[in-house]
Design a protein around this motif. Structure first.
Motif, PDB file in Angstrom:
ATOM      1  N   PRO A   9       0.951  -1.337   0.064  1.00  0.00           N
ATOM      2  CA  PRO A   9      -0.128  -0.083   0.742  1.00  0.00           C
ATOM      3  C   PRO A   9       0.802   1.202  -0.164  1.00  0.00           C
ATOM      4  N   ARG A  10       0.142   2.689  -0.525  1.00  0.00           N
ATOM      5  CA  ARG A  10       1.048   3.644  -0.340  1.00  0.00           C
ATOM      6  C   ARG A  10      -0.066   4.559   0.677  1.00  0.00           C
ATOM      7  N   PRO A  11       0.204   4.498   1.438  1.00  0.00           N
ATOM      8  CA  PRO A  11       1.543   5.118   2.596  1.00  0.00           C
ATOM      9  C   PRO A  11       1.117   3.850   3.246  1.00  0.00           C
ATOM     10  N   LEU A  12       2.365   2.751   3.604  1.00  0.00           N
ATOM     11  CA  LEU A  12       2.213   1.184   4.460  1.00  0.00           C
ATOM     12  C   LEU A  12       1.213   1.322   5.528  1.00  0.00           C
ATOM     13  N   GLY A  13       0.748   2.854   5.700  1.00  0.00           N
ATOM     14  CA  GLY A  13       0.259   3.015   7.229  1.00  0.00           C
ATOM     15  C   GLY A  13      -0.408   4.266   7.181  1.00  0.00           C
ATOM     16  N   TYR A  19       1.360   0.125   9.747  1.00  0.00           N
ATOM     17  CA  TYR A  19       0.893  -0.835   9.544  1.00  0.00           C
ATOM     18  C   TYR A  19      -0.277  -1.538   8.982  1.00  0.00           C
ATOM     19  N   ALA A  20      -0.846   0.029   9.473  1.00  0.00           N
ATOM     20  CA  ALA A  20      -2.466  -0.132   9.504  1.00  0.00           C
ATOM     21  C   ALA A  20      -2.764  -0.814   8.525  1.00  0.00           C
ATOM     22  N   HIS A  21      -2.401   0.211   7.263  1.00  0.00           N
ATOM     23  CA  HIS A  21      -2.838  -1.191   5.704  1.00  0.00           C
ATOM     24  C   HIS A  21      -2.894  -2.540   5.663  1.00  0.00           C
ATOM     25  N   VAL A  22      -1.910  -2.654   5.844  1.00  0.00           N
ATOM     26  CA  VAL A  22      -1.444  -4.159   6.056  1.00  0.00           C
ATOM     27  C   VAL A  22      -1.961  -5.508   6.896  1.00  0.00           C
ATOM     28  N   ASP A  23      -1.768  -4.260   7.774  1.00  0.00           N
ATOM     29  CA  ASP A  23      -2.425  -4.795   8.922  1.00  0.00           C
ATOM     30  C   ASP A  23      -4.233  -5.300   9.216  1.00  0.00           C
ATOM     31  N   ALA A  24      -5.061  -4.340   8.359  1.00  0.00           N
ATOM     32  CA  ALA A  24      -6.238  -4.418   7.378  1.00  0.00           C
ATOM     33  C   ALA A  24      -6.309  -5.883   6.321  1.00  0.00           C
ATOM     34  N   ALA A  25      -5.077  -5.921   5.426  1.00  0.00           N
ATOM     35  CA  ALA A  25      -5.180  -6.870   4.945  1.00  0.00           C
ATOM     36  C   ALA A  25      -5.139  -8.238   5.050  1.00  0.00           C
ATOM     37  N   ILE A  26      -4.280  -8.509   6.145  1.00  0.00           N
ATOM     38  CA  ILE A  26      -4.287  -9.956   7.010  1.00  0.00           C
ATOM     39  C   ILE A  26      -5.660  -9.994   7.732  1.00  0.00           C
ATOM     40  N   VAL A  59      -8.621  -8.870   0.275  1.00  0.00           N
ATOM     41  CA  VAL A  59      -7.688  -8.762   0.224  1.00  0.00           C
ATOM     42  C   VAL A  59      -7.578  -7.371  -0.252  1.00  0.00           C
ATOM     43  N   HIS A  60      -7.033  -7.053  -0.983  1.00  0.00           N
ATOM     44  CA  HIS A  60      -6.249  -5.907  -1.917  1.00  0.00           C
ATOM     45  C   HIS A  60      -7.462  -4.261  -1.958  1.00  0.00           C
ATOM     46  N   GLU A  61      -9.069  -4.628  -1.869  1.00  0.00           N
ATOM     47  CA  GLU A  61     -10.161  -3.818  -1.212  1.00  0.00           C
ATOM     48  C   GLU A  61      -9.824  -4.355  -0.229  1.00  0.00           C
ATOM     49  N   ALA A  62      -9.875  -4.737   0.878  1.00  0.00           N
ATOM     50  CA  ALA A  62      -9.610  -4.280   2.415  1.00  0.00           C
ATOM     51  C   ALA A  62      -8.281  -3.143   2.715  1.00  0.00           C
ATOM     52  N   THR A  63      -7.668  -3.573   2.299  1.00  0.00           N
ATOM     53  CA  THR A  63      -6.385  -2.191   1.738  1.00  0.00           C
ATOM     54  C   THR A  63      -6.159  -0.941   1.559  1.00  0.00           C
ATOM     55  N   ALA A  65      -9.421   0.295   0.923  1.00  0.00           N
ATOM     56  CA  ALA A  65     -10.598   0.874   2.069  1.00  0.00           C
ATOM     57  C   ALA A  65     -10.256   1.067   3.764  1.00  0.00           C
ATOM     58  N   ALA A  66      -8.855   0.958   3.979  1.00  0.00           N
ATOM     59  CA  ALA A  66      -8.426   1.359   5.601  1.00  0.00           C
ATOM     60  C   ALA A  66      -7.426   2.519   5.220  1.00  0.00           C
ATOM     61  N   GLY A  67      -7.544   2.589   4.583  1.00  0.00           N
ATOM     62  CA  GLY A  67      -7.328   4.230   4.026  1.00  0.00           C
ATOM     63  C   GLY A  67      -5.655   4.477   3.394  1.00  0.00           C
ATOM     64  N   ALA A  68      -5.112   3.467   2.565  1.00  0.00           N
ATOM     65  CA  ALA A  68      -4.284   4.286   1.409  1.00  0.00           C
ATOM     66  C   ALA A  68      -4.885   4.433   0.050  1.00  0.00           C
ATOM     67  N   ASP A  69      -4.097   5.137  -0.481  1.00  0.00           N
ATOM     68  CA  ASP A  69      -4.494   5.773  -1.082  1.00  0.00           C
ATOM     69  C   ASP A  69      -4.218   5.095  -2.581  1.00  0.00           C
ATOM     70  N   GLY A  70      -3.161   4.427  -2.437  1.00  0.00           N
ATOM     71  CA  GLY A  70      -3.498   2.744  -3.996  1.00  0.00           C
ATOM     72  C   GLY A  70      -2.903   1.421  -3.247  1.00  0.00           C
ATOM     73  N   CYS A  71      -3.001   0.528  -3.390  1.00  0.00           N
ATOM     74  CA  CYS A  71      -2.006  -0.456  -3.516  1.00  0.00           C
ATOM     75  C   CYS A  71      -1.592  -1.462  -4.739  1.00  0.00           C
TER      76      CYS A  71
END
Length: 96
Positions: A9-13, A19-26, A59-63, A65-71
């Motif tokens: 993700p951009r940014p990571l969190g 790592y908030a956006h990665v945590d959302a994917a997990i 998983v991609h969409e959850a990233t 939805a967690a607020g990433a600008d892109g993934c």
């Protein structure tokens, strides 16, 4: 079927959670109920082809939805022509 996904993700969190956006994917993988393993560079999970393909999208969409600008999601998928293919245990069990 077995798959591995690495979300970039951009940014990571966020400032509060690196790592908030990665945590959302997990979290999306955990919620699926499928068997999975988190690794340093991605998460591997297994299920039926329908479950795996749907979860990769989730998983991609959850990233996002967690607020990433892109993934950018990097995926690997393995399945056999006549069956569901190897399991995680088949591939790495002897190394544990």
């Amino acid at each position: 079927m077995i798959a591995e996904i690495q979300v970039l993700p951009r940014p990571l969190g966020t400032a509060e959670s690196r790592y908030a956006h990665v945590d959302a994917a997990i979290a999306a993988i955990t919620a699926s109920g499928l068997s999975y393993e988190v690794g340093a560079m991605g998460t591997t999970f297994e299920g039926t082809p329908d479950q795996v393909w749907a979860l990769l999208r989730t998983v991609h969409e959850a990233t996002l939805a967690a607020g990433a600008d892109g993934c950018l999601s990097v995926i690997k998928v393995s399945a056999g022509a006549e069956d569901d293919g190897p399991s995680v245990q088949d591939l790495v069990g002897k190394h544990r």
